[in-house]
Design an enzyme around this catalytic site. Structure first.
Site, PDB file in Angstrom:
ATOM      1  N   GLN B 128       0.942  -1.269   0.174  1.00  0.00           N
ATOM      2  CA  GLN B 128      -0.139  -0.095   0.061  1.00  0.00           C
ATOM      3  C   GLN B 128       0.875   1.174   0.002  1.00  0.00           C
ATOM      4  O   GLN B 128       1.576   1.317   1.106  1.00  0.00           O
ATOM      5  CB  GLN B 128      -0.656  -0.014   1.377  1.00  0.00           C
ATOM      6  CG  GLN B 128      -1.731   1.179   1.406  1.00  0.00           C
ATOM      7  CD  GLN B 128      -2.468   1.085   3.053  1.00  0.00           C
ATOM      8  OE1 GLN B 128      -1.977   0.481   3.829  1.00  0.00           O
ATOM      9  NE2 GLN B 128      -3.360   1.951   2.955  1.00  0.00           N
ATOM     10  N   GLY B 129       1.047   2.152  -1.027  1.00  0.00           N
ATOM     11  CA  GLY B 129       1.782   3.326  -1.100  1.00  0.00           C
ATOM     12  C   GLY B 129       0.944   4.395  -1.108  1.00  0.00           C
ATOM     13  O   GLY B 129       0.455   5.411  -1.954  1.00  0.00           O
ATOM     14  N   GLU B 245      -9.756  -1.100   6.697  1.00  0.00           N
ATOM     15  CA  GLU B 245      -8.259  -1.197   7.249  1.00  0.00           C
ATOM     16  C   GLU B 245      -8.605  -1.097   8.738  1.00  0.00           C
ATOM     17  O   GLU B 245      -8.122  -1.705   9.693  1.00  0.00           O
ATOM     18  CB  GLU B 245      -7.400  -0.410   6.884  1.00  0.00           C
ATOM     19  CG  GLU B 245      -6.019  -0.525   7.364  1.00  0.00           C
ATOM     20  CD  GLU B 245      -4.993   0.572   6.899  1.00  0.00           C
ATOM     21  OE1 GLU B 245      -5.157   1.319   6.229  1.00  0.00           O
ATOM     22  OE2 GLU B 245      -3.768   0.079   7.073  1.00  0.00           O
ATOM     23  N   SER B 371      -3.914   7.072  13.166  1.00  0.00           N
ATOM     24  CA  SER B 371      -3.370   6.939  14.715  1.00  0.00           C
ATOM     25  C   SER B 371      -4.603   7.103  15.521  1.00  0.00           C
ATOM     26  O   SER B 371      -5.732   7.577  15.054  1.00  0.00           O
ATOM     27  CB  SER B 371      -2.453   8.130  14.976  1.00  0.00           C
ATOM     28  OG  SER B 371      -3.126   9.312  14.678  1.00  0.00           O
ATOM     29  N   GLU B 373      -5.020   9.290  17.752  1.00  0.00           N
ATOM     30  CA  GLU B 373      -5.479  10.770  17.607  1.00  0.00           C
ATOM     31  C   GLU B 373      -6.374  11.103  16.491  1.00  0.00           C
ATOM     32  O   GLU B 373      -7.239  11.795  16.537  1.00  0.00           O
ATOM     33  CB  GLU B 373      -4.257  11.666  17.635  1.00  0.00           C
ATOM     34  CG  GLU B 373      -3.177  11.631  18.997  1.00  0.00           C
ATOM     35  CD  GLU B 373      -2.604  10.247  18.980  1.00  0.00           C
ATOM     36  OE1 GLU B 373      -2.153   9.868  17.832  1.00  0.00           O
ATOM     37  OE2 GLU B 373      -2.218   9.966  20.113  1.00  0.00           O
TER      38      GLU B 373
END
Ligand SMILES: Cc1cc2nc3c(=O)[nH]c(=O)nc-3n(C[C@H](O)[C@H](O)[C@H](O)COP(=O)(O)OP(=O)(O)OC[C@H]3O[C@@H](n4cnc5c(N)ncnc54)[C@H](O)[C@@H]3O)c2cc1C
Lengths: 360, 389
Positions: B128-129, B245, B371, B373
């Protein structure tokens, strides 16, 4: 796999919410908590009886609504949301005890509780901590019940007490001159605890062994019910908080635009929604008498206890100074959950119960 | 309300269990412990395991049959993940879990035909880029450019933290096709790594392994026929990838956590501290939270199984499982002491559990896939509707 409420329970949710929003927004219920001796409105409870909410969990042949454990959770969640005052859950638990005792007088009291005419309440605890005791001091002897129970939730309003004794479960109608009850004012000013000294005539309904079995089942329902209440209390408290975050200004902006407060609100929401998953999964397991119910109920009660204290505590903090005033509502929520953490199986006992259910 | 697996789903589980018993020769932890296995060798094991699964129809379980899937639901897929925890992780995890759903939602029929079968069989491994040195949480700040070249495009720029890049054959890339349009100037390309103009450099992680790496593009070809969606639709497709994801993985994690907590309880039983009050309280909270995690997971599954795509609620699951995994690993390193710090091949290491690796890895899960956050930002903006500053 399905998380949505079925049609009946969805309907139940709408109707109880409507009723509570109309009858007991906090502006109306706080005077009940703060200015009446009983701590709740007897008329309103009679109305709950008329509308069928008091017999919610009982079977139709017992005059109940057969709403099951999930239905009970739905109603208690809504009650928590408006911090509804009074002994609703305690009445349900007394009913659940009565209907498990095959006894004619018990059946009659059950009917009267369901219709809201009488208050039957359990009187079990003999100490203020929730530590396990090896034996009960209260005794049944020659048709007399003698001993001291404390705390008894809303005990002063009871017409009949279901009293645990060393000999078994006893039925004690209120004496003519009333109970010898001493009020025990606590941190939650909406709560009405009393200490009751019994030296009263009564009947033994079941022996000790049967009583223990019955009360073990009732305890599961109590823990689940308290979890649902705490879920609702979190909802109510978070709603207050979000409104305030969107309206209060400091440093020239609404405080809800400060990221540090946004993240704290997000944490409150995470706790609340996770509690919702836990409560309804436990309710579902209990309703279907699954083996994992004991783990799930204990987990729900312990998790909701920790979470509700966190959420309702954060509300006070995020309100600032007004959060510490009597006038504003955050303390109503905070105090209620502090008490609920201790009642219906304290967090500490639920944690231990969770371990033991797994053989740990 | 129903938190149960159906009879057919139970049946699926039993058949799978039998299949695994027959086909899984060595638990993954044994492979990891084997001194003959270097990183390359371990990846080959994952590839051949994937091929085996594919032959037996255990990949793309919840995908439509026409795309080589089994035509079942996310529930069976979750059951698979839970049952297969002792098996090697598949090689093209990123492809199947992330790119797959994006292709099914957004790609053309030709693209699906070209890419999905080889992705499933493991013949082509994907990475995954998305992230770049200056575009991580702020993904839309990405600067890798796709310059038109005839009908096709040439890539210039750099991706980083690309998991499995050192072992991959293909990469899906978010590239800028319009420098002035922050979201609408991003396009989604499928790009071969085996070509001129691409350089992959491994990066060493805190575990000492090099599972991720950097990918440099200098004029690499991105074919127009391998562009997914229209020009400038990349952001929308990226959001699909990220939603998959973040959500729906709870049950797989749960199966791991069940195994981990069991090992922790065994450990404290062996070291004689299980009856200590402080130990009991810690373990009880880990047990309770694990059940809450399971309830959250079932709830998401129920939503997905009813056909809804994962929404912002997926942030709840991501935060819960990732932060729980830290608490669990920290709990073990505390209650088991240095025994849990031992590396998997060290003498005295716990035979069924690699706590050291898990403790380190648990510091990554709260960073990748958005993340903690960023998840809290999503919740406060999109669910709680708190105002922007
Ligand atoms: C093990 C691992 C595997 C990965 N695999 C891949 C992969 O295969 N492909 C890929 O594309 N990427 C991958 N990533 C990259 C990952 O997605 C990024 O690391 C992540 O998005 C964070 O970006 P960053 O590293 O640039 O950190 P930054 O974005 O610079 O963040 C630094 C810190 O600031 C915080 N922060 C940033 N913005 C905000 C904000 N708006 N509000 C509050 N806090 C903020 C972050 O939460 C973090 O704590 C992987 C990362 C790891 C650790």
């Amino acid at each position: 796999m399905q998380f949505e409420l079925n049609e009946n329970n969805a309907l139940l949710k709408t109707s109880i919410r409507e009723f509570l929003e109309k009858e007991t927004p906090l502006a109306k219920s706080r005077p009940m908590m703060e200015e009446t001796q009983e701590g709740f409105s007897k008329e309103l409870y009679a109305e709950l009886g008329d509308l069928g909410y008091l017999g919610l969990t009982l079977s139709e042949s017992e005059g109940g609504g057969a709403a099951g454990v999930i239905g009970l959770a739905v109603v208690l969640e809504e009650m928590g949301r408006v911090a509804f005052p009074g002994p609703f859950l305690d009445l349900v638990l007394a009913e659940e005890t009565l209907c498990r005792v095959k006894d004619q007088q018990a059946s009659q009291f059950l009917q009267e509780t369901v219709s809201g005419q009488k208050n039957v309440l359990l009187a079990r605890s003999e100490a203020l901590d929730d530590l396990e005791r090896s034996s009960l001091q209260t005794r049944f002897d020659q048709d007399m019940i003698r001993g001291t129970k404390l705390p008894v939730s809303y005990g002063a309003s009871a017409d009949v007490l279901l009293v645990t004794t060393a000999e078994g479960l006893a039925l004690v109608p209120r004496p003519e001159e009333g109970w010898k009850a001493t009020s025990l004012p606590v941190l939650d000013h909406a709560q009405r605890f009393v200490e009751i000294s019994l030296d009263s005539p009564g009947r033994l309904l079941t022996d000790k062994q049967r009583a223990d079995t019955i009360l073990k089942e009732v305890d599961q329902l109590g823990a689940l019910g308290a979890s649902a209440l705490m879920l609702g209390l979190m909802e109510g408290s978070l709603e207050l908080t979000l409104d305030y975050l969107k309206e209060r200004k400091a440093f020239g902006r609404t405080i809800g635009s400060f990221q540090v407060l946004q993240h704290r609100a997000a944490d409150m929401w995470i706790r609340m929604e996770s509690s919702r998953s836990a409560v309804y999964r436990a309710a579902w397991a209990l309703e279907n008498s699954l083996e994992e119910a004991s783990l799930l109920v204990a987990s729900a009660k312990a998790y909701c206890g920790d979470s509700a204290r966190f959420v309702c505590g954060e509300t006070i903090q995020l309100f600032g100074g007004v959060g510490y005033t009597w006038e504003y509502d955050p303390h109503i929520y905070y105090k209620r959950v502090k008490t609920l953490e201790q009642l219906y199986g304290s967090t500490r006992n639920q944690l231990e119960a969770a371990l033991q259910s797994q053989g740990i | 309300m129903d938190f149960q697996f159906s009879e057919e789903q139970q049946q699926f589980r039993m058949e799978l269990r039998a299949w695994l018993k027959e086909n899984l020769e060595r638990p993954w932890i044994e492979e990891l412990r084997d001194p003959k296995n270097d990183e390359k060798k371990l990846f080959d094991i994952r590839r051949s395991w994937q091929a085996k699964l594919h032959e037996s129809g255990y990949l793309g379980i919840h995908w439509p049959k026409e795309w080589g899937g089994r035509g079942l639901t996310v529930v069976e897929n979750a059951i698979f993940a839970a049952e297969a925890i002792h098996a090697p992780p598949i090689a093209s995890r990123v492809g199947i879990n992330l790119l797959g759903p994006a292709l099914i939602h957004h790609a053309t029929e030709e693209q699906r035909k070209r890419f999905i079968p080889k992705m499933l069989s493991g013949e082509e491994v994907w990475c995954q880029g998305f992230s770049e040195p200056d575009a991580g949480s702020d993904l839309a700040a990405l600067r890798t450019r796709a310059e038109p070249d005839g009908d096709d495009f040439r890539l210039e720029g750099q991706k980083v933290w690309t998991t499995f890049a050192p072992w991959s054959d293909w990469i899906f890339v978010l590239a800028r096709t319009d420098p002035d349009d922050r979201y609408g100037g991003i396009t989604f390309f499928l790009v071969s790594l085996h070509q001129e103009g691409i350089e992959v450099r491994p990066i060493r992680q805190i575990t000492g392994e090099s599972e991720f790496g950097e990918v440099f593009f200098s004029g690499a070809l991105a074919k127009r026929e391998h562009m997914v969606g229209a020009l400038g639709e990349g952001w929308k497709i990226a959001m699909t990838v990220l939603a998959y994801e973040r959500g729906s993985m709870s049950l797989a994690h749960l199966a791991r956590f069940d195994h981990y907590l069991k090992d922790l309880v065994e450990g404290v039983r062996e070291n004689g501290s299980l009856q200590r009050a402080d130990v009991r309280e810690k373990i009880a909270r880990l047990l309770v939270e694990k059940e809450v995690l399971r309830a959250n997971g079932y709830r998401t599954l129920a939503t997905l199984a009813s056909g809804q795509a994962p929404g912002p609620e997926a942030s709840l699951e991501k935060i819960f499982w990732s932060e729980y995994s830290r608490r669990l690993a920290d709990g073990a390193l505390d209650l088991l002491g240095l025994q849990a710090h031992l590396l998997v091949h060290s003498p005295h290491a716990r035979p069924h559990m690699d706590w050291a690796q898990e403790a380190l890895y648990s510091r990554a899960v709260t960073i990748y896939a958005g993340s903690s956050e960023i998840q809290r930002n999503i919740i406060s903006k999109r669910i709680l509707k708190l105002p922007s500053s």
